[in-house]
Design an enzyme around this catalytic site. Structure first.
Site, PDB file in Angstrom:
ATOM      1  CB  ALA A  23      55.905  75.821  48.145  1.00  0.00           C
ATOM      2  CG  PHE A  34      60.389  73.788  49.005  1.00  0.00           C
ATOM      3  CD1 PHE A  34      59.060  74.065  49.322  1.00  0.00           C
ATOM      4  CD2 PHE A  34      61.379  74.243  49.859  1.00  0.00           C
ATOM      5  CE1 PHE A  34      58.737  74.770  50.467  1.00  0.00           C
ATOM      6  CE2 PHE A  34      61.062  74.951  51.015  1.00  0.00           C
ATOM      7  CZ  PHE A  34      59.728  75.227  51.306  1.00  0.00           C
ATOM      8  NE  ARG A  35      60.470  68.098  47.057  1.00  0.00           N
ATOM      9  CZ  ARG A  35      60.033  68.728  48.142  1.00  0.00           C
ATOM     10  NH1 ARG A  35      59.159  69.742  48.049  1.00  0.00           N
ATOM     11  NH2 ARG A  35      60.476  68.363  49.346  1.00  0.00           N
ATOM     12  CD  GLN A 100      52.415  69.966  51.527  1.00  0.00           C
ATOM     13  OE1 GLN A 100      53.373  69.198  51.408  1.00  0.00           O
ATOM     14  NE2 GLN A 100      51.654  70.319  50.516  1.00  0.00           N
ATOM     15  CB  VAL A 102      56.576  77.509  57.380  1.00  0.00           C
ATOM     16  CG1 VAL A 102      56.600  75.986  57.524  1.00  0.00           C
ATOM     17  CG2 VAL A 102      57.630  77.997  56.388  1.00  0.00           C
ATOM     18  CG  ASP A 103      53.472  81.392  53.498  1.00  0.00           C
ATOM     19  OD1 ASP A 103      53.624  81.052  52.300  1.00  0.00           O
ATOM     20  OD2 ASP A 103      52.385  81.264  54.116  1.00  0.00           O
ATOM     21  CG  HIS A 118      55.223  70.787  56.485  1.00  0.00           C
ATOM     22  ND1 HIS A 118      55.416  70.756  55.139  1.00  0.00           N
ATOM     23  CD2 HIS A 118      54.835  69.532  56.821  1.00  0.00           C
ATOM     24  CE1 HIS A 118      55.167  69.532  54.672  1.00  0.00           C
ATOM     25  NE2 HIS A 118      54.817  68.770  55.674  1.00  0.00           N
ATOM     26  CB  CYS A 129      64.764  74.144  77.453  1.00  0.00           C
ATOM     27  SG  CYS A 129      64.750  75.873  76.987  1.00  0.00           S
ATOM     28  CG  ASN A 207      50.646  71.743  41.147  1.00  0.00           C
ATOM     29  OD1 ASN A 207      50.656  72.406  42.184  1.00  0.00           O
ATOM     30  ND2 ASN A 207      51.711  71.152  40.672  1.00  0.00           N
TER      31      ASN A 207
HETATM   32  N1  APR Z   1      50.190  78.031  41.081  1.00  0.00           N
HETATM   33  C1  APR Z   1      49.981  76.680  41.136  1.00  0.00           C
HETATM   34  N2  APR Z   1      50.985  75.761  41.308  1.00  0.00           N
HETATM   35  C2  APR Z   1      52.228  76.264  41.394  1.00  0.00           C
HETATM   36  C3  APR Z   1      52.527  77.656  41.310  1.00  0.00           C
HETATM   37  C4  APR Z   1      51.425  78.556  41.130  1.00  0.00           C
HETATM   38  N3  APR Z   1      51.601  79.862  41.067  1.00  0.00           N
HETATM   39  N4  APR Z   1      53.871  77.826  41.460  1.00  0.00           N
HETATM   40  C5  APR Z   1      54.402  76.568  41.617  1.00  0.00           C
HETATM   41  N5  APR Z   1      53.412  75.642  41.563  1.00  0.00           N
HETATM   42  C6  APR Z   1      53.511  74.186  41.759  1.00  0.00           C
HETATM   43  C7  APR Z   1      54.788  73.576  41.196  1.00  0.00           C
HETATM   44  O1  APR Z   1      54.541  73.140  39.886  1.00  0.00           O
HETATM   45  C8  APR Z   1      55.040  72.400  42.138  1.00  0.00           C
HETATM   46  O2  APR Z   1      54.406  71.219  41.642  1.00  0.00           O
HETATM   47  O3  APR Z   1      53.564  73.978  43.154  1.00  0.00           O
HETATM   48  C9  APR Z   1      54.316  72.801  43.432  1.00  0.00           C
HETATM   49  C10 APR Z   1      55.240  73.101  44.596  1.00  0.00           C
HETATM   50  O4  APR Z   1      55.812  71.880  44.963  1.00  0.00           O
HETATM   51  P1  APR Z   1      57.058  71.871  45.975  1.00  0.00           P
HETATM   52  O5  APR Z   1      58.034  72.889  45.583  1.00  0.00           O
HETATM   53  O6  APR Z   1      57.496  70.460  46.084  1.00  0.00           O
HETATM   54  O7  APR Z   1      56.409  72.400  47.344  1.00  0.00           O
HETATM   55  P2  APR Z   1      55.516  71.579  48.381  1.00  0.00           P
HETATM   56  O8  APR Z   1      54.752  70.499  47.696  1.00  0.00           O
HETATM   57  O9  APR Z   1      54.770  72.538  49.176  1.00  0.00           O
HETATM   58  O10 APR Z   1      56.672  70.896  49.290  1.00  0.00           O
HETATM   59  C11 APR Z   1      56.275  70.155  50.405  1.00  0.00           C
HETATM   60  O11 APR Z   1      58.556  69.962  51.101  1.00  0.00           O
HETATM   61  O12 APR Z   1      60.523  71.014  51.157  1.00  0.00           O
HETATM   62  C12 APR Z   1      59.499  70.610  51.945  1.00  0.00           C
HETATM   63  O13 APR Z   1      58.722  71.459  53.989  1.00  0.00           O
HETATM   64  C13 APR Z   1      58.805  71.766  52.646  1.00  0.00           C
HETATM   65  O14 APR Z   1      56.433  72.119  52.938  1.00  0.00           O
HETATM   66  C14 APR Z   1      57.418  71.778  52.006  1.00  0.00           C
HETATM   67  C15 APR Z   1      57.261  70.346  51.529  1.00  0.00           C
END
Ligand code: APR
Length: 238
Positions: A23, A34-35, A100, A102-103, A118, A129, A207
């Site tokens: 994400a 998400f987190r 991961q 879905v966009d 995902h 169905c 990240n």
């Molecule tokens: N550039 C780099 N990293 C980023 C940025 C950015 N612009 N913005 C946010 N982040 C980092 C955040 O620091 C975080 O560690 O991306 C990470 C996103 O982590 P999550 O929110 O946990 O998302 P994700 O890892 O994709 O979640 C996995 O969880 O909720 C389910 O199905 C959903 O596919 C998703 C899965």
């Protein structure tokens, strides 16, 4: 800067590179992750809206949540980082995008070889169905014309397994990879969080927030996806 040069050298010498995104790859397009502190799960319990039991036992809340995500998505577009990854695929620098997300932004930006681990929020089906449904029918909360079942987006919900074909595509590509670049994911969610360690190639983690999940990577770069990809691409093209 030295790290970006290292990634570029690895990218140019690698015969098979896989990009694994989460994400964080799309937050600079305006889609919350998400987190993080501004993520969806900060104020919403994922079990109540994104778990299979939510669809089956609390459809109104499930429907409201995914309708909200669809309207958020409608006002967003892929950013330069997505287009750079598509260009790198065209140049033969990137073999597979495993995501991961879905966009659908990697495909929208022009990538071809994509494993949507995902699923996708851009298409819909009947939960009972499995017959295909339209976005309008889902948004209008219509019942399945075929069996009267509930309609849902083709995303993988908590409590469901990943699409076999996408999983095997990503796993095989990563097993054969000489380089795996992981971008914008907390690596909190199983089984995708196991993928980076299943390669015999080099691993890079890009990240915004670096946590213990970065342990074990050959190179860790703290920063934003669009920014980092743009800077590496500048080194590549200049
Ligand atoms: N550039 C780099 N990293 C980023 C940025 C950015 N612009 N913005 C946010 N982040 C980092 C955040 O620091 C975080 O560690 O991306 C990470 C996103 O982590 P999550 O929110 O946990 O998302 P994700 O890892 O994709 O979640 C996995 O969880 O909720 C389910 O199905 C959903 O596919 C998703 C899965």
């Amino acid at each position: 800067m030295k790290e970006l040069k290292t990634v570029l050298n690895w990218l140019q010498s690698s015969k098979q590179t896989v990009i694994l995104t989460g994400a964080g790859m799309s937050t600079e397009s305006g889609i919350p992750d998400f987190r993080s502190s501004s993520g969806w799960w900060k104020n919403i319990d994922p079990q109540t809206v994104a778990h299979i039991t939510a669809l089956e036992n609390n459809y109104d809340l499930f429907h409201e949540f995914y309708s909200m995500r669809l309207s958020t998505l409608d006002s967003c577009e892929p950013h330069d980082g997505h287009f750079i990854l598509a260009d790198w695929e065209k140049r033969g620098l990137v073999h597979t995008i495993a995501t991961q997300n879905v966009d659908g932004f990697h495909a929208k930006a022009g990538n071809q070889n994509i494993a949507e681990l995902h699923g996708s929020i851009q298409n819909f089906r009947c939960h009972r169905c499995e017959s295909q449904a339209t976005r309008e029918a889902f948004l209008n909360k219509e019942k399945c014309p075929n069996c009267g079942g509930k309609l849902r987006p083709n995303v993988v919900l908590f409590g469901e397994s990943l699409p076999e074909d996408s999983w095997m595509k990503a796993l095989n590509a990563i097993r054969e990879a000489e380089l795996v670049i992981v971008i914008g994911t907390s690596l909190e969610v199983y089984p995708v969080n196991q993928l980076p360690m299943m390669t015999k190639g080099k691993t890079v983690f890009i990240n915004k927030d670096i946590t213990s999940n970065a342990n074990g990577f050959d190179l860790v770069i703290e920063g934003k996806a669009k920014e980092i990809l743009t800077n590496i691409n500048l080194l590549l093209t200049h």
